[in-house]
Design an enzyme around this catalytic site. Structure first.
Site, PDB file in Angstrom:
ATOM      1  N   GLU A  65       0.832  -1.204   0.000  1.00 17.60           N
ATOM      2  CA  GLU A  65       0.000   0.000   0.000  1.00 17.60           C
ATOM      3  C   GLU A  65       0.869   1.257   0.000  1.00 17.60           C
ATOM      4  O   GLU A  65       0.590   2.223  -0.709  1.00 17.60           O
ATOM      5  CB  GLU A  65      -0.892   0.039   1.255  1.00 17.60           C
ATOM      6  CG  GLU A  65      -1.881  -1.116   1.370  1.00 17.60           C
ATOM      7  CD  GLU A  65      -1.304  -2.326   2.099  1.00 17.60           C
ATOM      8  OE1 GLU A  65      -0.114  -2.659   1.880  1.00 17.60           O
ATOM      9  OE2 GLU A  65      -2.041  -2.959   2.862  1.00 17.60           O
ATOM     10  N   CYS A  98      -0.444   0.114   7.627  1.00 20.36           N
ATOM     11  CA  CYS A  98      -0.955   0.533   6.319  1.00 20.36           C
ATOM     12  C   CYS A  98      -2.331   1.180   6.455  1.00 20.36           C
ATOM     13  O   CYS A  98      -2.700   2.024   5.641  1.00 20.36           O
ATOM     14  CB  CYS A  98      -1.029  -0.656   5.376  1.00 20.36           C
ATOM     15  SG  CYS A  98       0.609  -1.216   4.901  1.00 20.36           S
TER      16      CYS A  98
HETATM   17  C1  AOF Z   1       0.115  -5.162   4.432  1.00 25.39           C
HETATM   18  N1  AOF Z   1       0.701  -4.907   3.252  1.00 25.39           N
HETATM   19  O1  AOF Z   1       2.255  -5.316   1.729  1.00 25.39           O
HETATM   20  C2  AOF Z   1       2.219  -6.679   3.612  1.00 25.39           C
HETATM   21  C3  AOF Z   1       1.555  -6.973   4.830  1.00 25.39           C
HETATM   22  O2  AOF Z   1       7.170  -7.022   9.742  1.00 25.39           O
HETATM   23  P1  AOF Z   1       6.358  -6.114   8.912  1.00 25.39           P
HETATM   24  O3  AOF Z   1       6.127  -4.784   9.514  1.00 25.39           O
HETATM   25  O4  AOF Z   1       6.824  -6.021   7.479  1.00 25.39           O
HETATM   26  O5  AOF Z   1       4.895  -6.772   8.861  1.00 25.39           O
HETATM   27  C4  AOF Z   1       4.747  -8.044   8.314  1.00 25.39           C
HETATM   28  C5  AOF Z   1       3.325  -8.465   8.452  1.00 25.39           C
HETATM   29  O6  AOF Z   1       2.472  -7.527   7.822  1.00 25.39           O
HETATM   30  C6  AOF Z   1       3.071  -9.797   7.776  1.00 25.39           C
HETATM   31  O7  AOF Z   1       3.243 -10.859   8.653  1.00 25.39           O
HETATM   32  C7  AOF Z   1       1.623  -9.639   7.362  1.00 25.39           C
HETATM   33  O8  AOF Z   1       0.761  -9.875   8.433  1.00 25.39           O
HETATM   34  C8  AOF Z   1       1.559  -8.181   6.984  1.00 25.39           C
HETATM   35  N2  AOF Z   1       1.979  -7.994   5.596  1.00 25.39           N
HETATM   36  N3  AOF Z   1       0.508  -6.207   5.182  1.00 25.39           N
HETATM   37  O9  AOF Z   1      -0.763  -4.408   4.833  1.00 25.39           O
HETATM   38  C9  AOF Z   1       1.732  -5.613   2.808  1.00 25.39           C
HETATM   39  N4  AOF Z   1       3.292  -7.400   3.205  1.00 25.39           N
HETATM   40 ZN    ZN Z   2       1.000  -3.081   5.971  1.00 23.82          ZN
END
Ligand code: AOF
Ligand code: ZN
Length: 399
Positions: A65, A98
């Site tokens: 996002e 996000c």
């Molecule tokens: C989203 N958008 O593009 C992704 C999400 O360790 P972090 O902060 O990168 O968070 C990882 C977690 O965030 C992952 O386990 C999943 O729950 C979520 N991934 N969420 O809104 C994204 N890649």
């Molecule tokens: Zn996110």
């Protein structure tokens, strides 16, 4: 507050589905770079125009996002619909939530594919709705979510999610003759296999294949350099891997060997001296028992496993109904009499007695094509998935 907030969501239009499919497609660009986190893509659309696209490019880096909002530029997403393949996160993780970014950018509507099961990250949908944003999701079934991100959604503690790849001739052989290294399929299939390896936690072959083909099992070809190279594994119940195998080349890091108590201690010591990490697992008559071995792998943190043969290991996995996804690469060749059958005496085949369901059908049990077969060079590449009945799914408690 949006005047439409609180109203039941409008049904999704064809355009909504197309943008969500586009988000999934963008997310796939993270293959090999983001696991074990999910691949996620995002498309921002305003007045029927795409104003920004993004995907999660790198583990620990900005989420889809945030990248899409950056592409839309300041104020570019005001009033837009965000299509995201995963529920937007609401947690302060390695990056800020996000949900907050979407809200601050003035996004009016969010359509998301899979629900985020994370204890802290999940629940972003409700949070956005509370902020007055119109939210539609989850649009995907659990099966769809698992298909897109097996490493993230496979929750069984019993074993990894397993993908089996077999290269076959038209007459169902995996080699021209016993003990002979045969390139059954062409270079395009090889590139696809290396691409597949890049996003898997582990890559595995049986001991015979390791002896005959002398493979490296590394990712050397194809478009993706994996963030974490897959663990290379050999199922070798009797410890017969020759110590001069290319797999044991110290430059390539350790190879993991699954063996049984039937392996001679001297041979195990020789393999360990060459850097192999040997794990003794239950077995019978020198053959590794797949179930317990896979449990050991899962407990060691391997969530996704690519098995590349050979025939015996493939048949053992299929017979025990342990394969989740199956890639068959069929070459327009004929090996005839001396050919080594992929399914000796029909082993592993009973699962295929019903014809696989075509793409898009809603089979409840059996095998289904999850994408249309494609030509890779002169070989046909097929992708099937095991559709299991509800009861079995329910036996896997979430972790
Ligand atoms: C989203 N958008 O593009 C992704 C999400 O360790 P972090 O902060 O990168 O968070 C990882 C977690 O965030 C992952 O386990 C999943 O729950 C979520 N991934 N969420 O809104 C994204 N890649
Ligand atoms: Zn996110």
């Amino acid at each position: 507050m949006d005047p439409e907030a609180g109203r039941p969501p409008e049904p999704l239009t064809d355009a909504d589905h197309r943008y969500l499919a586009r988000a999934v497609e963008l997310g796939r660009r993270g293959w090999g770079r983001v696991h074990p986190n999910p691949m996620v893509g995002c498309v921002l659309v305003r007045d029927g125009q795409v104003v920004g696209e993004g995907w999660h490019r790198e583990w620990g880096g900005p989420h889809a996002e945030v990248n899409a909002l950056a592409a839309a530029g300041p104020d570019g997403a005001r009033g837009a619909t965000a299509y995201v393949s995963l529920e937007p996160c609401r947690h302060e993780g390695k990056t800020p939530p996000c949900t907050r970014a979407l809200e601050a950018a003035g996004v009016r509507r969010v359509v998301y594919g899979a629900r985020d099961p994370g204890r802290h990250s999940g629940g972003g949908g409700e949070e956005l709705a509370r902020a007055g944003i119109q939210v539609v999701g989850p649009v995907f079934s659990e099966a769809q979510a698992l298909r897109e991100n097996p490493g993230f959604f496979h929750r069984s503690p019993a074993r990894p999610w397993i993908c089996l790849k077999l290269a076959l001739s038209l007459d169902g052989a995996i080699a021209a003759a016993r003990g002979e290294r045969t390139a059954v399929t062409g270079p395009e299939v090889q590139v696809e296999v290396h691409r597949l390896r890049a996003g898997m936690d582990a890559v595995m072959v049986g001991a015979r294949t390791a002896r005959v083909d002398d493979p490296l099992l590394t990712v050397r070809l194809g478009p993706v350099a994996p963030r974490v190279p897959p663990v290379r594994m050999v199922v070798d119940g009797r410890g017969t891997l020759p110590p001069d195998s290319r797999l044991l080349d110290p430059e390539e890091g350790p190879v993991h060997l699954l063996t049984t108590a039937a392996a001679p201690p001297g041979q195990v010591a020789a393999l360990e001296a060459r850097g192999a990490r040997v794990t003794v697992v239950p077995g019978r008559e020198g053959r590794v028992a797949p179930g317990p071995a896979l449990h050991v792998l899962r407990a060691s943190g391997i969530r996704t496993l690519l098995c590349e043969g050979g025939g015996r290991l493939a048949a053992a996995l299929l017979e025990a109904d342990l394969v989740d996804r199956l890639h068959l690469a069929v070459a327009p060749r004929f090996f005839g009499e001396g050919g080594v059958p992929a399914f000796p005496r029909g082993r592993g085949l009973p699962l295929f007695q019903a014809l696989p369901a075509p793409p898009g059908s809603r089979a409840r049990e059996g095998w289904a094509f999850v994408e249309a077969p494609r030509l890779l060079g002169s070989d046909v590449w097929m992708t099937l998935e095991r559709i299991r009945g509800r009861r079995e799914e329910e036996q896997d408690p979430p972790e």
